[in-house]
Write an enzyme that holds these catalytic residues in place. Structure first.
Site, PDB file in Angstrom:
ATOM      1  N   ASP A   1       0.871  -1.149   0.031  1.00 58.11           N
ATOM      2  CA  ASP A   1       0.139  -0.007  -0.063  1.00 58.11           C
ATOM      3  C   ASP A   1       0.791   1.196  -0.061  1.00 58.11           C
ATOM      4  O   ASP A   1       1.922   1.205   0.899  1.00 58.11           O
ATOM      5  CB  ASP A   1      -1.034   0.018   1.296  1.00 58.11           C
ATOM      6  CG  ASP A   1      -1.972   1.045   1.109  1.00 58.11           C
ATOM      7  OD1 ASP A   1      -1.751   2.095   1.047  1.00 58.11           O
ATOM      8  OD2 ASP A   1      -3.195   0.729   1.150  1.00 58.11           O
TER       9      ASP A   1
ATOM     10  N   ARG B   1     -12.882  -1.067   9.427  1.00 57.61           N
ATOM     11  CA  ARG B   1     -12.468  -2.374   8.873  1.00 57.61           C
ATOM     12  C   ARG B   1     -11.083  -2.270   9.246  1.00 57.61           C
ATOM     13  O   ARG B   1     -10.376  -3.139   9.705  1.00 57.61           O
ATOM     14  CB  ARG B   1     -13.008  -2.769   7.870  1.00 57.61           C
ATOM     15  CG  ARG B   1     -12.301  -4.042   7.333  1.00 57.61           C
ATOM     16  CD  ARG B   1     -12.865  -4.211   5.660  1.00 57.61           C
ATOM     17  NE  ARG B   1     -12.294  -5.607   5.308  1.00 57.61           N
ATOM     18  CZ  ARG B   1     -12.264  -6.832   5.699  1.00 57.61           C
ATOM     19  NH1 ARG B   1     -13.237  -7.019   6.562  1.00 57.61           N
ATOM     20  NH2 ARG B   1     -11.499  -7.749   5.187  1.00 57.61           N
TER      21      ARG B   1
ATOM     22  N   ASP C   1      13.505 -26.818  37.221  1.00 57.32           N
ATOM     23  CA  ASP C   1      14.683 -26.743  37.021  1.00 57.32           C
ATOM     24  C   ASP C   1      15.684 -27.265  38.124  1.00 57.32           C
ATOM     25  O   ASP C   1      15.070 -27.765  39.181  1.00 57.32           O
ATOM     26  CB  ASP C   1      15.390 -25.372  36.699  1.00 57.32           C
ATOM     27  CG  ASP C   1      16.510 -25.228  35.830  1.00 57.32           C
ATOM     28  OD1 ASP C   1      17.152 -26.192  35.809  1.00 57.32           O
ATOM     29  OD2 ASP C   1      16.805 -24.172  35.157  1.00 57.32           O
TER      30      ASP C   1
ATOM     31  N   ARG D   1      19.050 -12.678  30.097  1.00 57.35           N
ATOM     32  CA  ARG D   1      17.564 -13.002  30.360  1.00 57.35           C
ATOM     33  C   ARG D   1      17.437 -13.696  31.511  1.00 57.35           C
ATOM     34  O   ARG D   1      16.509 -13.101  32.335  1.00 57.35           O
ATOM     35  CB  ARG D   1      17.338 -13.800  29.083  1.00 57.35           C
ATOM     36  CG  ARG D   1      15.845 -14.239  29.060  1.00 57.35           C
ATOM     37  CD  ARG D   1      15.354 -14.992  27.842  1.00 57.35           C
ATOM     38  NE  ARG D   1      14.149 -15.536  28.010  1.00 57.35           N
ATOM     39  CZ  ARG D   1      12.818 -14.801  27.830  1.00 57.35           C
ATOM     40  NH1 ARG D   1      13.036 -13.608  27.647  1.00 57.35           N
ATOM     41  NH2 ARG D   1      11.886 -15.366  27.936  1.00 57.35           N
TER      42      ARG D   1
ATOM     43  N   HIS E   1      38.597  16.942  51.545  1.00 57.83           N
ATOM     44  CA  HIS E   1      38.001  18.198  52.240  1.00 57.83           C
ATOM     45  C   HIS E   1      37.772  17.792  53.786  1.00 57.83           C
ATOM     46  O   HIS E   1      37.705  18.712  54.633  1.00 57.83           O
ATOM     47  CB  HIS E   1      37.001  18.729  51.720  1.00 57.83           C
ATOM     48  CG  HIS E   1      35.654  18.157  51.808  1.00 57.83           C
ATOM     49  ND1 HIS E   1      35.123  17.311  50.782  1.00 57.83           N
ATOM     50  CD2 HIS E   1      34.848  18.120  52.761  1.00 57.83           C
ATOM     51  CE1 HIS E   1      33.791  16.846  51.212  1.00 57.83           C
ATOM     52  NE2 HIS E   1      33.742  17.330  52.607  1.00 57.83           N
TER      53      HIS E   1
ATOM     54  N   ASP F   1      39.540  15.688  45.333  1.00 51.53           N
ATOM     55  CA  ASP F   1      38.843  15.674  46.703  1.00 51.53           C
ATOM     56  C   ASP F   1      38.994  14.260  47.124  1.00 51.53           C
ATOM     57  O   ASP F   1      37.594  13.677  47.269  1.00 51.53           O
ATOM     58  CB  ASP F   1      37.263  16.159  46.601  1.00 51.53           C
ATOM     59  CG  ASP F   1      36.999  16.403  48.106  1.00 51.53           C
ATOM     60  OD1 ASP F   1      37.680  16.307  49.017  1.00 51.53           O
ATOM     61  OD2 ASP F   1      35.651  16.478  48.229  1.00 51.53           O
TER      62      ASP F   1
ATOM     63  N   SER G   1      30.214  13.177  53.823  1.00 47.72           N
ATOM     64  CA  SER G   1      31.184  13.518  52.981  1.00 47.72           C
ATOM     65  C   SER G   1      32.434  12.522  53.287  1.00 47.72           C
ATOM     66  O   SER G   1      32.466  12.057  54.468  1.00 47.72           O
ATOM     67  CB  SER G   1      31.883  14.825  53.389  1.00 47.72           C
ATOM     68  OG  SER G   1      31.076  15.722  52.755  1.00 47.72           O
ATOM     69  N   GLY G   2      32.987  12.022  52.367  1.00 44.73           N
ATOM     70  CA  GLY G   2      33.989  10.954  52.323  1.00 44.73           C
ATOM     71  C   GLY G   2      33.721   9.714  52.302  1.00 44.73           C
ATOM     72  O   GLY G   2      34.301   8.760  52.060  1.00 44.73           O
TER      73      GLY G   2
END
Length: 812
Positions: free
Chosen positions: A168, A182, A440, A453, A624, A667, A762-763
């Site tokens: 088409d 349709r 299994d 998977r 720091h 840092d 921090s750290g």
């Protein structure tokens, strides 16, 4: 009957089925670049041809030259050296699990775009341009079809997918589920090769230079620019070779460049002269990420009015109707032009650049709110086990042997399957818990990794449970034991020569009864392939194996006991909660489930920073955190604690003997303890990443700490939170951190805020799961406020400093 005349019985003649992309003519790169890889997958009863090959590349060559049919995919098993070329792929055949098999699918047959009239289209769009679901081609209701799979077997009439069996002129179509209509045409975008429509989301051409003439860097390369846009992490984005692509919602295709001074740049892809496909009708409510939302809501979550998309005031931006011509950026309505998590807009508030909008959900969508239940301080997370083959297992384990999170049984993403509660009503297929519905050998699950998977679960047999004690002093490396295995047993050098089912092993140097050129003493000289002893040359997660002397059975696993528990980095003796809640607003950790977390304190015992044990005598922290004093005696390290009060019997305290800041002012810093920590159930070092390893940008990672909770509760108790890593290219956009993030740093956090590290954290570590261990990828460094929207936390990228870490530890 008016529509009937438009779809008559006669099938118009059309050219032989061909692809718009050619794979065999690629002159550079691997032949596998044009395939999508899925481990542990097998197709049920496909049309196939079987060959003997030594490698997956040889198998791909067989697929390219297949003459019996059009090869859409192939299966390869390295141990059997078996290659199956397939006429079908996951769109047309049922997928099921098989150990050690790898499925490769031609990417072109997975694409959701069409070439010309779309006679070749084999995508999975299944609704019309008006949004009406398609009728299955094999069904007779509500419409009796003229085009059926039986009459036209080579036109791809599977399920209810849009197709064009009659050539088409207007492209793919389908019979509809609406009795009054349709058939209707489908809205399939054009595959863009020479030019681009819209923002080039579907561009799959071969342009590989930027607008300024720079050559593009390969997507699978990390030189000269490290990045998270790895082809295996974005299989649907066609990131092959060094071709320009648009995987992240930019205004047009781009690439990383081969110039060290220019990280990335747009490519000059011409716009197509033909009009773009007419967009499908939009929704007035929220579905998924809301990329098709076309409603008129123009107010954000916090009540700010939206700025017009065509306006540059008060915020300048690139999300304009000109840059995103197919995203319907009308007026100031909330939209999602770039694949954000929900519709959003720039605001008319100078202090709030952009915010998400509150869009009502579609009728069949709802929000699930879960509340984490904190485990009491004394509660130890016991290891679960299964009886027999685990068919009766009903526990809540939800991680695989390699540490991957299980996919929910009710979900079809990322893996479609038929193991549902409806199909297996007695298998208790709830949530994403490990189960064994098909009898299994042990419980398993589908994984949330699109590339793998399924895998067996990280569970032991109940009768395998024995109490063990950790050796003292701890081992920092695991020495091979001739009588048992460590981990996957890749270093096993014992003399067991029978499989778990009693079959005698075939000698590795022999080709009888099973011919195998892939695993021999010549191809794997360092794998210990002596005589016919069980070995693991390919690192199989299930342990050592061998070819058998039984002509009916090519290979089997061996039954070799595991070594008693020893010091292994990144493996906690207490199951972590893995909280990914809305640390600030995180949740209280299970006690001692992050045994590498340390508390860095003043000489008076006051907590002020976090850190990570990376070796019995070494701690990694932020530079720091050491600004107050350069004297090691000013600091103490507390290990093995869950509560900041440090009153537990498990707490170990150490002085700091030496401290080392990174010499170029990154840092990051190292602390050498005055004496090694005692490694036990409560104190275990974390694993370090490989040098220059880069996260893919979708990983869920975790931060822990005793930092500021901003009134959310849990003060004084170790908290955790999980959130995704954000690719630096995204994080450096103006609306986020506006170019502040350096190459040696990484971003992580929820873009809409609510969860973050904060003062006192921090750290501390940002850790991510790799196989069955936790690896430290970041050191908590800085951020703009705590848990603020559009301001994710910034962490020092540990993998960039592995050589420095090793050199300091070795020389001190």
């Amino acid at each position: 009957m008016a529509h009937f005349s438009q779809k008559q019985e006669h099938l118009k003649r059309h050219s032989h089925f061909h692809l718009f992309l050619s794979f065999s003519l690629l002159v550079q790169g691997s032949i596998l670049d044009s395939y999508v890889k899925t481990e542990g997958a097998w197709l049920l009863n496909p049309r196939k041809q079987i060959y003997k090959t030594n490698s997956n590349e040889e198998c791909a060559e067989q697929c390219e030259t297949e003459t019996k049919f059009t090869c859409r995919a192939f299966l390869f098993t390295s141990k059997d050296q078996q290659c199956l070329t397939l006429a079908e792929n996951t769109k047309t055949a049922v997928l099921f699990r098989r150990t050690n098999a790898v499925l490769y699918e031609k990417r072109a047959y997975l694409l959701e775009c069409k070439d010309g009239k779309g006679v070749d289209y084999r995508g999975t769009e299944a609704k019309t341009q008006k949004g009406v679901p398609c009728q299955k081609w094999a069904d007779n209701a509500p419409h009796k079809p003229n085009y059926t799979p039986e009459k036209y077997p080579n036109t791809g009439l599977e399920e209810n997918y849009c197709r064009n069996p009659d050539n088409d002129e207007k492209g793919p179509w389908c019979y509809t589920t609406d009795p009054a209509t349709r058939f209707d045409y489908c809205n399939i975008p054009e595959c863009e090769v020479e030019c681009m429509h819209c923002s080039g989301e579907n561009y799959q051409g071969v342009v590989a230079t930027t607008m300024s003439g720079l050559e593009c860097q390969r997507w699978d390369s990390q030189q000269p620019h490290s990045h998270g846009y790895l082809p295996e992490n974005f299989p649907e984005k066609d990131l092959k070779m060094n071709y320009c692509r648009n995987p992240d919602g930019e205004p047009r295709p781009w690439c990383f460049t081969t110039s060290p001074t220019k990280r990335w740049e747009y490519c000059d892809i011409p716009r197509c002269t033909t009009p773009p496909p007419v967009p499908a009708p939009g929704r007035q409510c929220l579905s998924g990420r809301g990329e098709d939302y076309q409603g008129t809501i123009s107010v954000t979550e916090s009540g700010n009015t939206c700025q017009h998309w065509s306006s540059q005031y008060p915020h300048r931006h690139a999300r304009t109707p000109e840059n995103y011509p197919c995203k319907n950026l009308e007026e100031n309505y909330c939209r999602n032009p770039d694949g954000e998590k929900a519709p959003w807009c720039y605001t008319t508030n100078r202090t709030a650049r952009w915010e998400y909008c509150t869009i009502p959900h579609a009728r069949d969508w709802f929000l699930l709110f879960t509340t984490a239940v904190d485990v009491p301080e004394q509660a130890q997370i016991t290891e679960e086990c299964y009886q027999g083959n685990g068919v009766t297992y009903r526990g809540t384990a939800s991680f695989t042997l390699t540490g991957k999170k299980c996919q929910a049984w009710s979900s079809m993403s990322p893996h479609r399957h038929n193991k549902t509660a409806e199909q297996f009503p007695n298998a208790d297929l709830r949530q994403n818990y490990c189960r064994n519905p098909d009898a299994d050998s042990r419980p398993w699950c589908y994984t949330t990794d699109p590339r793998v998977r399924w895998e067996y679960c990280d569970l032991k047999k109940c009768d395998d449970h024995v109490s063990v004690t950790l050796p003292k002093p701890p081992q920092t490396t695991l020495e091979p034991n001739p009588d048992c295995i460590n981990g996957d047993g890749k270093d096993y050098r014992g003399t067991v020569a029978k499989t778990a089912r009693g079959r005698t092993c075939q000698e590795w140097s022999s080709q009888k009864p099973h011919s195998h050129d892939y695993f021999t003493p010549m191809t794997h000289p360092g794998a210990g392939l002596d005589k016919n002893y069980c070995r693991n040359p390919d690192g199989d997660v299930n342990g050592p194996w061998c070819y058998t002397t039984d002509p009916r059975k090519a290979w089997e696993y061996c039954d070799i006991p595991k070594s008693p528990a020893q010091y292994e980095c990144g493996k906690s003796k207490f199951r972590p909660k893995l909280c990914a809640q809305r640390i600030v607003a995180g949740c209280i950790s299970n006690p001692h489930s992050w045994p590498w977390q340390i508390s860095l304190r003043t000489s008076f015992g006051l907590h002020f920073c976090g850190g990570t044990l990376i070796d019995p005598q070494w701690v990694l922290t932020a530079a720091h955190c050491l600004e107050k004093s350069s004297r090691p005696s000013a600091y103490k390290v507390y290990l093995g604690l869950h509560r900041e009060g440090a009153l537990e019997a498990s707490v170990q305290k150490r002085d700091v003997e030496k401290l080392f800041k990174e010499p170029y002012r990154a840092d990051i810093a190292l602390l050498k303890l005055s004496s090694p920590a005692i490694i036990n159930d409560h104190v275990i070092p974390v694993c370090l990443p490989k040098e220059n390893a880069v996260l893919g940008g979708r990983e869920e990672c975790y931060v822990t700490g005793w930092g500021d909770t901003k009134g959310t509760g849990g003060d004084g108790i170790l908290k955790e939170t999980g959130f995704p890593v954000i690719e630096n290219k995204i994080c450096n956009r103006p609306e986020f951190l506006n170019g502040r993030v350096k190459t040696h740093e990484l971003c992580a956090g929820n873009i809409n805020g609510g969860t973050d590290s904060c003062q006192g954290d921090s750290g501390g570590p940002l850790v991510c799961q790799d196989q069955d261990k936790f690896v430290q990828h970041g050191v908590t460094s800085w951020g703009l406020g705590c848990a603020q929207p559009m301001k994710p936390g910034v962490y020092v990228r540990v993998s960039a400093y592995i050589p420095w870490i090793k050199s300091v530890m070795e020389s001190n």
